[in-house]
Design an enzyme around this catalytic site. Structure first.
Site, PDB file in Angstrom:
ATOM      1  N   CYS A   1     -22.123 -17.693  -7.715  1.00  0.00           N
ATOM      2  CA  CYS A   1     -21.976 -18.281  -9.052  1.00  0.00           C
ATOM      3  C   CYS A   1     -20.712 -17.851  -9.775  1.00  0.00           C
ATOM      4  O   CYS A   1     -20.386 -18.387 -10.837  1.00  0.00           O
ATOM      5  CB  CYS A   1     -23.199 -17.965  -9.906  1.00  0.00           C
TER       6      CYS A   1
ATOM      7  N   CYS B   1     -19.554 -12.420  -7.993  1.00  0.00           N
ATOM      8  CA  CYS B   1     -20.590 -13.046  -7.174  1.00  0.00           C
ATOM      9  C   CYS B   1     -19.971 -14.186  -6.381  1.00  0.00           C
ATOM     10  O   CYS B   1     -19.291 -15.044  -6.946  1.00  0.00           O
ATOM     11  CB  CYS B   1     -21.720 -13.564  -8.055  1.00  0.00           C
TER      12      CYS B   1
ATOM     13  N   HIS C   1      -3.719  -9.967  -4.433  1.00  0.00           N
ATOM     14  CA  HIS C   1      -4.953  -9.775  -3.683  1.00  0.00           C
ATOM     15  C   HIS C   1      -6.115  -9.330  -4.554  1.00  0.00           C
ATOM     16  O   HIS C   1      -7.108  -8.803  -4.060  1.00  0.00           O
ATOM     17  CB  HIS C   1      -4.721  -8.778  -2.537  1.00  0.00           C
TER      18      HIS C   1
ATOM     19  N   ALA D   1       0.807  -1.222   0.000  1.00  0.00           N
ATOM     20  CA  ALA D   1       0.000   0.000   0.000  1.00  0.00           C
ATOM     21  C   ALA D   1       0.837   1.267   0.000  1.00  0.00           C
ATOM     22  O   ALA D   1       0.400   2.306  -0.520  1.00  0.00           O
ATOM     23  CB  ALA D   1      -0.935  -0.003   1.208  1.00  0.00           C
TER      24      ALA D   1
ATOM     25  N   THR E   1       0.348   5.557  -1.641  1.00  0.00           N
ATOM     26  CA  THR E   1      -0.074   6.655  -0.761  1.00  0.00           C
ATOM     27  C   THR E   1       0.128   8.019  -1.418  1.00  0.00           C
ATOM     28  O   THR E   1      -0.668   8.935  -1.217  1.00  0.00           O
ATOM     29  CB  THR E   1       0.666   6.607   0.590  1.00  0.00           C
TER      30      THR E   1
END
Length: 244
Positions: A128, A125, A117, A19, A23
């Site tokens: 499904c 979904c 990630h 991360a 920033t």
């Protein structure tokens, strides 16, 4: 900051980003002093699968969070430095814990980027597996659906990111491990190196003989293993570290 010869001369650099790389693009980190979860520990529930599936209120809050997230963020100097690394033929692979897509937006080749990630730009979904765009789902939220359901089966929709309690894609993990064991330098940038299995890629690289570089504002568990630790801002230090 003196850049060691072994880094300047490295021809196969595998990069792991977290991360902290984003920033400067206006996207807050999670665990830093001013991180999202530092300021609001309860926010971690929004990215924990069991809470998300079991509590409609958590899902409604998560959709509000996604609506307010800067999906129009732009790449910064750190992202561009990694594009330059690729252009000079020195990038083995770019492994990222980020879900913002800014590496690709900066110009990194999609085939070299492994999103450990997932991505926030898609919605999936949980029942499904039907996949749509985040823009489409957010349009439904804006139109008055606080917790939009799958239009195919009525199941729960979630961003196509890996939540806590959710398994990573085995193929992506395997490719990342291969890249970590097949490099001469493993560069971890803007990551706390506290989330596994991503953090464990550092071990794989070191065990395979790669030099390890950690560029992060805060200490990490892997600083003692690193050949070089840099605490300077990513936007200024990374271009200097990666200059040919």
């Amino acid at each position: 900051m003196d850049v060691p010869d072994w880094l300047t001369g490295a021809r196969r650099v595998t990069v792991l980003t977290g991360a902290g790389v984003s920033t400067d693009s206006g996207i807050p980190d999670y665990r830093g002093p001013n991180g999202v979860w530092t300021r609001d520990p309860d926010a971690e529930k929004l990215v924990t699968l069991s809470y998300y599936v079991g509590d409609p209120d958590v899902r409604r809050r998560a959709w509000i969070m996604r609506r307010d997230t800067a999906l129009d963020a732009r790449p910064n100097a750190g992202h561009r430095a990694l594009v330059d690394l690729e252009r000079h033929g020195r990038l083995r692979a770019l492994l990222t814990q980020n879900v913002d897509g800014l590496h690709q937006a900066a110009g990194s080749s999609p085939e070299l980027v492994l999103e450990l990630h997932g991505t926030v730009h898609a919605v999936e979904c949980l029942a499904c597996g039907d996949r749509t765009t985040m823009a489409e789902a957010l349009a439904r939220v804006a139109a008055g659906e606080p917790d939009p359901a799958c239009r195919v089966c009525g199941g729960i929709l979630k961003s196509a990111t890996v939540s806590f309690g959710q398994a990573l894609d085995p193929a992506v993990v395997e490719a990342a491990a291969e890249a970590a064991t097949d490099c001469d330098v493993f560069l971890a940038v803007g990551t706390s190196l506290s989330v596994h299995p991503a953090a464990g890629l550092t071990d794989l690289a070191a065990q395979s003989g790669a030099r390890v570089v950690v560029v992060n504002a805060e200490p990490t568990p892997y600083d003692v293993l690193a050949d070089l630790v840099v605490r300077e801002p990513i936007g200024t230090s990374l271009p200097r570290l990666l200059a040919p």
